[in-house]
Design a protein around this motif. Structure first.
Motif, PDB file in Angstrom:
ATOM      1  N   THR A 191      60.392  75.474  39.025  1.00  0.00           N
ATOM      2  CA  THR A 191      61.553  76.350  38.950  1.00  0.00           C
ATOM      3  C   THR A 191      61.881  76.854  40.346  1.00  0.00           C
ATOM      4  N   PRO A 192      62.755  76.195  41.073  1.00  0.00           N
ATOM      5  CA  PRO A 192      63.111  76.654  42.404  1.00  0.00           C
ATOM      6  C   PRO A 192      63.832  77.990  42.355  1.00  0.00           C
ATOM      7  N   ALA A 193      63.721  78.753  43.438  1.00  0.00           N
ATOM      8  CA  ALA A 193      64.337  80.069  43.487  1.00  0.00           C
ATOM      9  C   ALA A 193      65.855  79.966  43.410  1.00  0.00           C
ATOM     10  N   ALA A 194      66.453  80.870  42.619  1.00  0.00           N
ATOM     11  CA  ALA A 194      67.909  80.870  42.463  1.00  0.00           C
ATOM     12  C   ALA A 194      68.556  81.518  43.677  1.00  0.00           C
ATOM     13  N   SER A 195      69.831  81.207  43.868  1.00  0.00           N
ATOM     14  CA  SER A 195      70.565  81.762  44.997  1.00  0.00           C
ATOM     15  C   SER A 195      70.806  83.247  44.781  1.00  0.00           C
ATOM     16  N   THR A 196      70.727  84.020  45.881  1.00  0.00           N
ATOM     17  CA  THR A 196      70.956  85.458  45.782  1.00  0.00           C
ATOM     18  C   THR A 196      72.389  85.757  45.375  1.00  0.00           C
ATOM     19  N   VAL A 197      73.344  85.019  45.925  1.00  0.00           N
ATOM     20  CA  VAL A 197      74.762  85.194  45.602  1.00  0.00           C
ATOM     21  C   VAL A 197      75.236  83.943  44.853  1.00  0.00           C
ATOM     22  N   PRO A 198      75.453  84.021  43.555  1.00  0.00           N
ATOM     23  CA  PRO A 198      75.891  82.844  42.798  1.00  0.00           C
ATOM     24  C   PRO A 198      77.263  82.352  43.255  1.00  0.00           C
ATOM     25  N   THR A 199      77.477  81.065  43.168  1.00  0.00           N
ATOM     26  CA  THR A 199      78.757  80.460  43.511  1.00  0.00           C
ATOM     27  C   THR A 199      79.765  80.734  42.401  1.00  0.00           C
ATOM     28  N   THR A 200      80.980  81.117  42.807  1.00  0.00           N
ATOM     29  CA  THR A 200      82.022  81.452  41.832  1.00  0.00           C
ATOM     30  C   THR A 200      83.204  80.482  41.890  1.00  0.00           C
ATOM     31  N   SER A 201      83.058  79.378  42.586  1.00  0.00           N
ATOM     32  CA  SER A 201      84.141  78.395  42.655  1.00  0.00           C
ATOM     33  C   SER A 201      84.067  77.457  41.452  1.00  0.00           C
ATOM     34  N   ASP A 202      85.232  77.060  40.951  1.00  0.00           N
ATOM     35  CA  ASP A 202      85.288  76.144  39.817  1.00  0.00           C
ATOM     36  C   ASP A 202      84.831  74.749  40.242  1.00  0.00           C
ATOM     37  N   TYR A 203      84.075  74.108  39.358  1.00  0.00           N
ATOM     38  CA  TYR A 203      83.558  72.768  39.642  1.00  0.00           C
ATOM     39  C   TYR A 203      83.512  72.000  38.322  1.00  0.00           C
ATOM     40  N   PRO A 204      84.506  71.142  38.058  1.00  0.00           N
ATOM     41  CA  PRO A 204      84.506  70.406  36.783  1.00  0.00           C
ATOM     42  C   PRO A 204      83.393  69.380  36.689  1.00  0.00           C
ATOM     43  N   GLY A 205      82.983  68.794  37.826  1.00  0.00           N
ATOM     44  CA  GLY A 205      81.904  67.811  37.818  1.00  0.00           C
ATOM     45  C   GLY A 205      82.320  66.480  37.219  1.00  0.00           C
ATOM     46  N   GLU A 206      81.358  65.589  37.119  1.00  0.00           N
ATOM     47  CA  GLU A 206      81.629  64.265  36.561  1.00  0.00           C
ATOM     48  C   GLU A 206      81.954  64.313  35.080  1.00  0.00           C
ATOM     49  N   ASN A 207      81.529  65.386  34.404  1.00  0.00           N
ATOM     50  CA  ASN A 207      81.778  65.501  32.967  1.00  0.00           C
ATOM     51  C   ASN A 207      83.129  66.132  32.650  1.00  0.00           C
ATOM     52  N   THR A 253      78.392  77.866  33.101  1.00  0.00           N
ATOM     53  CA  THR A 253      77.948  76.610  33.695  1.00  0.00           C
ATOM     54  C   THR A 253      77.405  75.678  32.623  1.00  0.00           C
ATOM     55  N   LEU A 254      77.624  74.397  32.848  1.00  0.00           N
ATOM     56  CA  LEU A 254      77.029  73.338  32.039  1.00  0.00           C
ATOM     57  C   LEU A 254      75.881  72.762  32.853  1.00  0.00           C
ATOM     58  N   GLU A 255      74.651  72.791  32.313  1.00  0.00           N
ATOM     59  CA  GLU A 255      73.472  72.427  33.077  1.00  0.00           C
ATOM     60  C   GLU A 255      72.614  71.437  32.311  1.00  0.00           C
ATOM     61  N   THR A 256      71.781  70.729  33.072  1.00  0.00           N
ATOM     62  CA  THR A 256      70.765  69.878  32.470  1.00  0.00           C
ATOM     63  C   THR A 256      69.591  70.736  32.022  1.00  0.00           C
ATOM     64  N   PRO A 257      68.677  70.185  31.218  1.00  0.00           N
ATOM     65  CA  PRO A 257      67.507  70.989  30.825  1.00  0.00           C
ATOM     66  C   PRO A 257      66.677  71.454  32.004  1.00  0.00           C
ATOM     67  N   GLU A 258      66.746  70.751  33.144  1.00  0.00           N
ATOM     68  CA  GLU A 258      65.988  71.144  34.340  1.00  0.00           C
ATOM     69  C   GLU A 258      66.720  72.179  35.183  1.00  0.00           C
ATOM     70  N   GLY A 259      67.943  72.556  34.828  1.00  0.00           N
ATOM     71  CA  GLY A 259      68.683  73.563  35.560  1.00  0.00           C
ATOM     72  C   GLY A 259      69.694  73.031  36.547  1.00  0.00           C
ATOM     73  N   GLN A 260      69.907  71.724  36.606  1.00  0.00           N
ATOM     74  CA  GLN A 260      70.903  71.159  37.517  1.00  0.00           C
ATOM     75  C   GLN A 260      72.298  71.407  36.960  1.00  0.00           C
ATOM     76  N   VAL A 261      73.191  71.945  37.796  1.00  0.00           N
ATOM     77  CA  VAL A 261      74.538  72.297  37.377  1.00  0.00           C
ATOM     78  C   VAL A 261      75.394  71.040  37.279  1.00  0.00           C
ATOM     79  N   LEU A 262      75.988  70.837  36.114  1.00  0.00           N
ATOM     80  CA  LEU A 262      76.896  69.710  35.897  1.00  0.00           C
ATOM     81  C   LEU A 262      78.355  70.130  35.995  1.00  0.00           C
ATOM     82  N   GLY A 263      78.649  71.395  35.736  1.00  0.00           N
ATOM     83  CA  GLY A 263      80.017  71.901  35.809  1.00  0.00           C
ATOM     84  C   GLY A 263      80.001  73.415  35.819  1.00  0.00           C
ATOM     85  N   ARG A 264      81.070  74.026  36.396  1.00  0.00           N
ATOM     86  CA  ARG A 264      81.128  75.483  36.515  1.00  0.00           C
ATOM     87  C   ARG A 264      82.573  75.964  36.374  1.00  0.00           C
ATOM     88  N   ARG A 265      82.740  77.038  35.616  1.00  0.00           N
ATOM     89  CA  ARG A 265      84.036  77.688  35.470  1.00  0.00           C
ATOM     90  C   ARG A 265      83.844  79.204  35.562  1.00  0.00           C
TER      91      ARG A 265
END
Length: 333
Positions: free
Chosen positions: A72-88, A234-246
């Protein structure tokens, strides 16, 4: 024995020479093995472990690394707030509720802002162009919008926390309609989030509906305290990788329809170059002198006992006329 055999036995790497060399090796000092006790009894206890090659490995330091940081890598102190539709092609859609006073939640596409009442259900439609991998999850997190507040964690006010009996009563965002919801808090940043497994749309539907609740008013003291917040989905994988963000702004208030209408009008006026606040500012009404006040008093004796109602625009002007009226009452006395 010939000369060749004698030379072979005298080689430094012969079996006999190696055995003599091995027996001559002295075991390491007990001072390096024990820190509290160096008696002969301890030496007898450790001696069987030194037989053969065991002592070459028995003193190796423990070089195992903690697994938590690796998984479980450390999360960012300031979360990203930009939209990212991703490949999905991750997208959000809100139901059209209008600006009527009776609505409990409404979304403004002009401001990208959700207006909702306290603890009332806010349906959010989740759409994807490509199905995410098996076990994908949806995560909802709240952060402060302004730069001076973004490092703080968004929590409910103490008053609403005390009234709640739920274990996760400090969480601002809740999700309804699922028994697989998990309320989480990052051990490094202390930010709170709520997750649930992503479910594909049902047959005949193109979206999955997410039911959100916001459990504190934007004006609550000790909580948001009128500081604007953003909701990050956010849409994430079970490991916590971000697939999309709104992301979208949220205001929790008593009358969502009214507040949305007012803010949209202000934005429209600002874009057209008119400032609604400037219309209220005008030259103050001159305060009449004492002589003028006396003239007003004796202007008509028939109107002294009659009461008149005066409509005033703006509190500043109202307070000014209120003081004038109080001065005239003193003159009467």
């Amino acid at each position: 024995m010939d000369a060749d055999e004698q030379g072979f036995e005298s080689l430094p790497l012969s079996q006999d020479s190696f055995q003599v060399l091995w027996e001559s090796v002295q075991p390491p000092s007990l001072a390096t093995l024990a820190t509290t006790n160096t008696t002969n009894d301890n030496w007898l206890t450790l001696e069987p472990e030194l037989n053969g090659f065991d002592h070459l490995f028995s003193f190796a330091p423990d070089v195992s690394l903690p697994t938590d940081n690796l998984l479980t890598p450390a999360a960012s102190t300031v979360p990203t707030t930009s939209d990212y539709p991703g490949e999905n092609g991750f997208q959000l859609r809100f139901q059209k509720s209008g600006t009527a006073k009776s609505v409990t939640s409404t979304f403004s596409t002009v401001i990208n802002k959700l207006y909702c009442q306290l603890a009332k259900t806010c349906p959010v439609e989740v759409l994807v162009e490509k199905e995410p991998p098996q076990g994908a999850i949806l995560r909802a997190t709240a952060v402060y919008k302004k730069t001076e507040h973004v490092a703080e964690v968004v929590r409910r006010c103490p008053h609403h926390q005390q009234e709640d009996v739920m274990e996760h009563r400090s969480h601002l965002i809740r999700v309804e309609g699922s028994q697989r919801v998990q309320y989480m808090e990052d051990p490094n940043t202390k930010r709170q989030s709520v997750t649930l497994p992503y479910e594909p749309p049902q047959l005949g539907s193109a979206h999955t509906t997410l039911l959100l609740n916001f459990m504190c008013n934007s004006s609550c003291m000790g909580g948001m305290n009128r500081r604007p917040i953003l909701a990050i989905l956010t849409l994430e994988t079970p490991e916590g990788q971000v697939l999309g963000r709104r992301c979208f702004e949220v205001r929790v208030c008593a009358c969502p329809g009214r507040d949305r209408k007012i803010e949209e009008e202000n934005v429209s006026k600002a874009q057209s170059g008119t400032n609604p606040t400037k219309k209220r500012k005008s030259n103050p009404t001159p305060v009449p002198s004492v002589a003028q006040a006396k003239k007003i008093k004796f202007a008509s004796s028939a109107d002294e006992d009659e009461v008149f109602v005066l409509q005033v625009r703006g509190r500043e002007r109202y307070e000014m006329l209120k003081k004038i009226n109080a001065g005239l009452e003193l003159l009467d006395k």
